[in-house]
Scaffold this motif. Sequence first.
Motif, PDB file in Angstrom:
ATOM      1  N   GLU A   1       0.857  -1.187   0.000  1.00  0.00           N
ATOM      2  CA  GLU A   1       0.000   0.000   0.000  1.00  0.00           C
ATOM      3  C   GLU A   1       0.890   1.233   0.000  1.00  0.00           C
ATOM      4  O   GLU A   1       1.736   1.382   0.872  1.00  0.00           O
ATOM      5  CB  GLU A   1      -0.922  -0.031   1.226  1.00  0.00           C
TER       6      GLU A   1
ATOM      7  N   THR B   1     -12.213   2.330  -0.362  1.00  0.00           N
ATOM      8  CA  THR B   1     -13.178   1.402   0.231  1.00  0.00           C
ATOM      9  C   THR B   1     -13.636   1.889   1.603  1.00  0.00           C
ATOM     10  O   THR B   1     -14.821   1.799   1.927  1.00  0.00           O
ATOM     11  CB  THR B   1     -12.563  -0.011   0.339  1.00  0.00           C
TER      12      THR B   1
ATOM     13  N   ASP C   1      -2.776   4.797 -10.569  1.00  0.00           N
ATOM     14  CA  ASP C   1      -1.442   4.203 -10.816  1.00  0.00           C
ATOM     15  C   ASP C   1      -1.546   2.863 -11.535  1.00  0.00           C
ATOM     16  O   ASP C   1      -0.794   2.591 -12.472  1.00  0.00           O
ATOM     17  CB  ASP C   1      -0.692   3.936  -9.505  1.00  0.00           C
TER      18      ASP C   1
ATOM     19  N   GLU D   1     -11.923  -1.178  -8.470  1.00  0.00           N
ATOM     20  CA  GLU D   1     -12.175   0.029  -9.268  1.00  0.00           C
ATOM     21  C   GLU D   1     -11.147   0.232 -10.378  1.00  0.00           C
ATOM     22  O   GLU D   1     -11.415   0.945 -11.357  1.00  0.00           O
ATOM     23  CB  GLU D   1     -12.226   1.256  -8.346  1.00  0.00           C
TER      24      GLU D   1
HETATM   25  P1  ADP Z   1     -10.867  -0.979  -4.423  1.00  0.00           P
HETATM   26  O1  ADP Z   1     -12.174  -0.455  -3.948  1.00  0.00           O
HETATM   27  O2  ADP Z   1     -10.865  -1.336  -5.850  1.00  0.00           O
HETATM   28  O3  ADP Z   1     -10.312  -2.037  -3.525  1.00  0.00           O
HETATM   29  P2  ADP Z   1      -9.495   1.225  -3.103  1.00  0.00           P
HETATM   30  O4  ADP Z   1      -9.472   2.623  -3.572  1.00  0.00           O
HETATM   31  O5  ADP Z   1     -10.318   0.913  -1.916  1.00  0.00           O
HETATM   32  O6  ADP Z   1      -9.863   0.283  -4.354  1.00  0.00           O
HETATM   33  O7  ADP Z   1      -8.003   0.751  -2.750  1.00  0.00           O
HETATM   34  C1  ADP Z   1      -6.928   0.887  -3.638  1.00  0.00           C
HETATM   35  C2  ADP Z   1      -5.644   1.104  -2.831  1.00  0.00           C
HETATM   36  O8  ADP Z   1      -4.503   0.967  -3.673  1.00  0.00           O
HETATM   37  C3  ADP Z   1      -5.557   2.474  -2.189  1.00  0.00           C
HETATM   38  O9  ADP Z   1      -5.354   2.360  -0.805  1.00  0.00           O
HETATM   39  C4  ADP Z   1      -4.367   3.116  -2.904  1.00  0.00           C
HETATM   40  O10 ADP Z   1      -3.665   4.033  -2.089  1.00  0.00           O
HETATM   41  C5  ADP Z   1      -3.521   1.912  -3.262  1.00  0.00           C
HETATM   42  N1  ADP Z   1      -2.578   2.168  -4.363  1.00  0.00           N
HETATM   43  C6  ADP Z   1      -2.827   2.867  -5.497  1.00  0.00           C
HETATM   44  N2  ADP Z   1      -1.731   2.912  -6.274  1.00  0.00           N
HETATM   45  C7  ADP Z   1      -0.762   2.223  -5.640  1.00  0.00           C
HETATM   46  C8  ADP Z   1       0.617   1.937  -5.932  1.00  0.00           C
HETATM   47  N3  ADP Z   1       1.189   2.391  -7.035  1.00  0.00           N
HETATM   48  N4  ADP Z   1       1.328   1.191  -5.036  1.00  0.00           N
HETATM   49  C9  ADP Z   1       0.739   0.754  -3.887  1.00  0.00           C
HETATM   50  N5  ADP Z   1      -0.535   1.016  -3.559  1.00  0.00           N
HETATM   51  C10 ADP Z   1      -1.286   1.742  -4.409  1.00  0.00           C
END
Ligand code: ADP
Length: 450
Positions: A34, A43, A221, A414
């Motif tokens: 994360e 979420t 990302d 998402e």
């Molecule tokens: P979903 O509902 O699809 O599970 P979320 O928005 O709840 O999506 O969670 C996605 C997570 O991925 C977020 O906590 C975000 O900070 C993390 N994230 C996004 N890009 C990266 C990255 N490059 N490396 C690590 N974590 C990431």
Amino acid sequence: LQDNYDLIVIGSGGAGLTAAIQAHELGLKPVILEKMSKIGGNTTRASSGMNAAETDVQLNHHIVDSFEEFYADTFKGGGQQNNQELLKYFTEHSALAIDWLADHQIVLDELTITGGMSTMRTHRPSSMAPIGGFLVSELLKQVATENIPLYTDVKVNELMLNDAHQISGVKVTTANGDRELTAKAVVLATGGFGANQALLTKYRADLKGYNTTNQPGATGDGIELAQAIGAKLVDMDQVQVHPTVQQDTDHAYLIGEAVRGEGAILVNQSGARFVNELDTRKNVTAAIDELGGTGAWLIFDRGIRDRVKAVEFYDSIGLVKTADTVADLATTTKLDAATLTSTVANWNQAVADQNDAEFGRSTGMDRDIQHGPFYSIHIAPAVHYTMGGVAINHLTQVLTAQDQVINGLFAAGEVVGGLHGNNRIGGNSIAETVIFGRQAGQQVFKYLQQ
Ligand code: ADP
């Protein structure tokens, strides 16, 4: 942080946590990375619940539902642009996902309804707590019980491929510098790009300047990581603007659909209704935008407030106005008292008749608005959810422009595009994270067995 894992899960939202737990329970050694200091992504901000059909919970509430109706409502709500392969898998595995959560002591045994759904299929905890924080904290308990490693403040910058064009690992940035981690499989669970103004306006110039309900890490990302190794992107211009967001302070607070689902109405500046409050988010947003920038006001009473625990929180931070009578509420909210009084009286009659002749609302009519105190919340639309993202098949395998599988790359949540068509229905995002998070964990296991 070790050098090698069976599986690297990028993102600690609902999709990432679920995928990691599922993979671990099949005997794999996953790691969850994360980039933020805070776990849970967007979420944690989800409020309404988790949609599913043909569940025992529904039968306990005397709701007889079907996968076909769930499919039809979602397809209609998505402008019939939904990826039908994904939608079929989604609807038909929804009840299993509710059961899987219950097997992990994550019990969603209350029901509500969201805009665009024809029946009560939005599952939530009996505490009426918002679903997101509840789900993340319960999944984290499971992650802890199973000793699944989870690292915050580790950002994935690149997906690595071997000569056979299979996933071989990731490049990350940590507080102690850059590193490479190896793994034969990666699950992208990085969420959407609602907090990335540059990417948003690249596809939707009209969204310039809109506030967002998203956490700051929702920057797309995963979409860019996958695109860099040939993944196809779909529906990138489909962005959901949520109709009811309180944004009079420096933070945009989404006022969950449950407030309307439990009976609240929306009124304009003069105190009159102007829309079927439980039409789809797209249509309710359009109706509010037509008011010319004033926003609108949610109006409800004690009985409705008691059904939505989140209102206590909104109230505690000053977002809710309160009065003992509807007329006084109009005065404190600066609406026309006579108009609001007759609006509420007319609405109560519509609830009694179960017939909203004016706007054709047919759901969220279980209780009227006459038990004081009365409440109002000022709302306006804000960017909420990005329907577009990487292309996958129903096995969560990421696809190229030629619809070839990228070996070892899976995606859920998402970050994926296509399931929701041009409009996501409330309660479907949480369902998507659990349903496809589980599927990703299962398919990685199968892939690694080969
Ligand atoms: P979903 O509902 O699809 O599970 P979320 O928005 O709840 O999506 O969670 C996605 C997570 O991925 C977020 O906590 C975000 O900070 C993390 N994230 C996004 N890009 C990266 C990255 N490059 N490396 C690590 N974590 C990431």
